[in-house]
Design a protein around this motif. Structure first.
Motif, mmCIF file in Angstrom:
data_model
loop_
_atom_site.group_PDB
_atom_site.id
_atom_site.type_symbol
_atom_site.label_atom_id
_atom_site.label_comp_id
_atom_site.label_asym_id
_atom_site.label_seq_id
_atom_site.Cartn_x
_atom_site.Cartn_y
_atom_site.Cartn_z
ATOM 1 N N PHE A 137 22.574 -12.011 -2.560
ATOM 2 C CA PHE A 137 21.431 -11.021 -2.947
ATOM 3 C C PHE A 137 22.404 -11.038 -4.416
ATOM 4 C CE2 PHE A 137 20.997 -10.303 1.295
ATOM 5 C CZ PHE A 137 19.699 -9.950 1.214
ATOM 6 N N GLN A 138 21.315 -10.696 -5.796
ATOM 7 C CA GLN A 138 21.836 -10.175 -6.596
ATOM 8 C C GLN A 138 22.566 -9.217 -6.831
ATOM 9 O OE1 GLN A 138 19.445 -8.550 -9.353
ATOM 10 N NE2 GLN A 138 20.366 -7.784 -11.076
ATOM 11 N N SER A 139 23.187 -8.762 -6.055
ATOM 12 C CA SER A 139 24.358 -7.139 -5.681
ATOM 13 C C SER A 139 25.600 -7.935 -4.661
ATOM 14 C CB SER A 139 23.323 -6.133 -5.390
ATOM 15 O OG SER A 139 22.992 -6.478 -4.366
ATOM 16 N N GLN A 152 0.643 -1.413 -0.290
ATOM 17 C CA GLN A 152 0.058 0.288 0.019
ATOM 18 C C GLN A 152 0.988 1.417 -0.334
ATOM 19 O OE1 GLN A 152 -2.236 -0.799 3.719
ATOM 20 N NE2 GLN A 152 -4.045 -1.730 2.592
ATOM 21 N N GLN A 153 1.082 1.850 -0.856
ATOM 22 C CA GLN A 153 1.784 3.448 -1.093
ATOM 23 C C GLN A 153 0.294 4.801 -1.548
ATOM 24 O OE1 GLN A 153 3.414 2.186 -4.882
ATOM 25 N NE2 GLN A 153 4.697 2.894 -3.878
ATOM 26 N N GLY A 154 -0.480 5.290 -0.054
ATOM 27 C CA GLY A 154 -1.000 6.261 -0.574
ATOM 28 C C GLY A 154 -2.511 5.508 -0.661
ATOM 29 N N VAL A 158 18.158 -17.339 -2.896
ATOM 30 C CA VAL A 158 18.990 -17.032 -4.274
ATOM 31 C C VAL A 158 17.804 -15.875 -4.823
ATOM 32 C CG1 VAL A 158 21.285 -18.157 -3.849
ATOM 33 C CG2 VAL A 158 19.806 -19.478 -5.470
ATOM 34 N N ASP A 159 18.341 -14.804 -5.189
ATOM 35 C CA ASP A 159 18.026 -13.521 -5.931
ATOM 36 C C ASP A 159 18.484 -13.229 -7.011
ATOM 37 O OD1 ASP A 159 15.907 -11.714 -6.705
ATOM 38 O OD2 ASP A 159 16.254 -10.800 -4.635
ATOM 39 N N GLU A 160 18.275 -13.591 -8.153
ATOM 40 C CA GLU A 160 18.873 -13.126 -9.016
ATOM 41 C C GLU A 160 20.588 -13.358 -8.878
ATOM 42 O OE1 GLU A 160 17.962 -12.408 -11.783
ATOM 43 O OE2 GLU A 160 15.556 -12.219 -12.092
HETATM 44 P P1 ADP Z 1 15.168 -7.429 -7.919
HETATM 45 O O1 ADP Z 1 14.415 -7.702 -8.358
HETATM 46 O O2 ADP Z 1 16.780 -7.269 -7.934
HETATM 47 O O3 ADP Z 1 15.980 -8.245 -6.084
HETATM 48 P P2 ADP Z 1 13.682 -5.318 -6.783
HETATM 49 O O4 ADP Z 1 13.710 -6.034 -5.618
HETATM 50 O O5 ADP Z 1 14.510 -4.056 -5.528
HETATM 51 O O6 ADP Z 1 15.094 -5.956 -7.049
HETATM 52 O O7 ADP Z 1 12.833 -4.417 -7.421
HETATM 53 C C1 ADP Z 1 11.891 -5.077 -7.842
HETATM 54 C C2 ADP Z 1 10.557 -4.115 -8.332
HETATM 55 O O8 ADP Z 1 9.327 -3.673 -7.115
HETATM 56 C C3 ADP Z 1 11.201 -3.127 -9.668
HETATM 57 O O9 ADP Z 1 10.397 -3.149 -10.458
HETATM 58 C C4 ADP Z 1 10.918 -2.089 -8.239
HETATM 59 O O10 ADP Z 1 10.839 -0.715 -9.275
HETATM 60 C C5 ADP Z 1 9.984 -2.514 -7.577
HETATM 61 N N1 ADP Z 1 9.833 -1.949 -6.100
HETATM 62 C C6 ADP Z 1 11.160 -2.653 -5.377
HETATM 63 N N2 ADP Z 1 11.142 -1.317 -4.104
HETATM 64 C C7 ADP Z 1 9.743 -0.498 -3.910
HETATM 65 C C8 ADP Z 1 8.957 0.651 -4.018
HETATM 66 N N3 ADP Z 1 9.471 0.748 -2.302
HETATM 67 N N4 ADP Z 1 8.693 0.974 -3.788
HETATM 68 C C9 ADP Z 1 7.556 0.515 -5.334
HETATM 69 N N5 ADP Z 1 8.546 -0.045 -6.323
HETATM 70 C C10 ADP Z 1 8.930 -0.475 -5.945
#
Ligand code: ADP
Ligand code: ADP
Length: 229
Positions: free
Chosen positions: A91-93, A14-16, A167-169
Motif C-alpha cells: 500500500f502507498q501508506s 452505488q451510494q444512494g 503495489v499501489d503508488e
Molecule cells: P489511493 O488512490 O491513494 O489508493 P483511495 O483508493 O483511498 O486512494 O481513493 C482513491 C479515490 O477514490 C479518491 O478520489 C477517493 O476520494 C475515492 N474514494 C475512495 N473511497 C471512497 C468512498 N468510500 N466513497 C467515495 N469515494 C471514495
C-alpha cells in the motif's frame, strides 16, 4: 504461463442515488514474469482495478481468473485463502503495525498460515535481506524512514512467495531519492522472477515498466509494450 485473465469487468459503486462507473469493460491478461505499470489521472480507476486483482474487492460483473481459479466461484473464506496464497499487496501508506517489530510485521502472513517458528525465522530473514533491511529486525516501523518502511512492507508482501505482487503508488509517500530506491528494488525483484503490477501516476516510474497500461474514465486508453533489450 498466463497468471491472470480478466474479461470485460465492470465496477459500479452505488451510494444512494449516485452510481460511479469506476471500471468499464476492462480486459487484461497477465503472464508470469511481467512488470506492468497502471497509470492515469486521479479517479480513473487504478486503485479499483488493483483491489479487484488483489481480491480485496469484487467486480460488479465480468470474469477474473487467477492461477486457473475462477474467482467467482469462491466463498468469502476461500477468497481470503486464495489471496493469502497467491497475492502480495503493498500500500502507498505502508500499513505496517507499529506495535510490532520489523521482524514481527514481516512474519505476519506466515503466522496466519501456521508456519513453524523455524520456517518463519528463515523466511523472514531471507526476505529482509532481499530488501536490504537486515540490520533493523527489532526496530518498530516509526523508527524507520519512509523508504525503509516501504522496503519492509515489500518484504511482508513477498514472504509467503505469492505469484503476484500488487503495489499501489509505492513511491507516493516518499521523496525522490527513496522513491528511486524503491523502484530499483521492484525492478530487481522482477528480474528475479516476481510478477508485478504497480499503480503509479508518476511517469518517471511507469516508463520503467516492461508494459504500461493507461486508464482514463475507467477504460483502458493506451497499452504499450516495451521492446525488451
Ligand atoms: P489511493 O488512490 O491513494 O489508493 P483511495 O483508493 O483511498 O486512494 O481513493 C482513491 C479515490 O477514490 C479518491 O478520489 C477517493 O476520494 C475515492 N474514494 C475512495 N473511497 C471512497 C468512498 N468510500 N466513497 C467515495 N469515494 C471514495
Ligand atoms: P484512482 O485510483 O485512479 O484514483 P479509484 O479507483 O480510487 O481511482 O476510483 C475510481 C472512481 O471510483 C472514482 O470516481 C472514485 O471516486 C470512485 N470510488 C472509488 N472507491 C469508491 C467507493 N468505495 N465508493 C464510491 N466510489 C468510489
Amino acid at each position: 504461463k498466463t497468471l491472470v485473465t480478466i474479461n470485460n469487468i465492470n465496477k459500479i459503486y452505488q451510494q444512494g442515488q449516485v452510481n460511479t462507473h469506476a471500471l468499464q469493460d476492462v480486459s487484461l491478461q497477465i503472464q508470469e514474469g511481467e512488470f506492468i505499470a497502471i497509470s492515469g489521472p486521479s479517479g480513473c480507476g487504478k486503485s479499483t482495478l488493483l483491489s479487484i486483482l488483489g481480491l480485496l474487492d469484487t467486480a460488479s460483473d465480468g470474469q477474473y481468473v487467477l492461477a486457473d481459479i475462477d474467482t467467482k466461484t469462491l466463498n468469502v473464506d476461500q477468497r481470503s485463502q486464495v489471496r493469502n496464497k497467491h497475492i502480495g499487496y503493498v500500500f502507498q501508506s505502508f500499513n505496517l503495525i507499529d506495535s510490532l517489530t520489523v521482524f514481527e510485521n514481516v512474519a505476519l502472513p506466515l503466522e496466519h498460515r501456521g508456519a513453524s517458528k523455524k520456517d518463519i525465522k528463515s523466511a523472514v530473514e531471507k526476505q529482509l535481506a532481499a530488501v536490504n533491511m537486515t540490520g533493523r529486525l527489532d526496530h518498530t516501523p516509526s523508527q524507520l524512514s519512509g523508504g525503509q518502511q516501504q522496503r519492509v512492507a515489500i518484504a511482508r508482501a513477498l514472504v509467503g512467495e505469492p505469484d503476484l505482487l500488487l503495489v499501489d503508488e509505492p513511491t507516493g509517500n516518499l521523496d525522490s531519492q527513496n522513491g528511486d530506491a524503491v523502484m530499483q528494488l521492484l525492478l530487481e525483484l522482477n528480474r528475479q522472477g516476481t510478477t508485478i503490477v504497480m499503480v503509479t501516476h508518476d511517469e518517471r516510474y511507469s516508463r520503467m515498466a516492461k508494459r504500461q497500461i493507461r486508464l482514463f474514465d475507467g477504460k483502458v486508453l493506451v497499452e504499450q509494450q516495451e521492446a525488451v533489450a
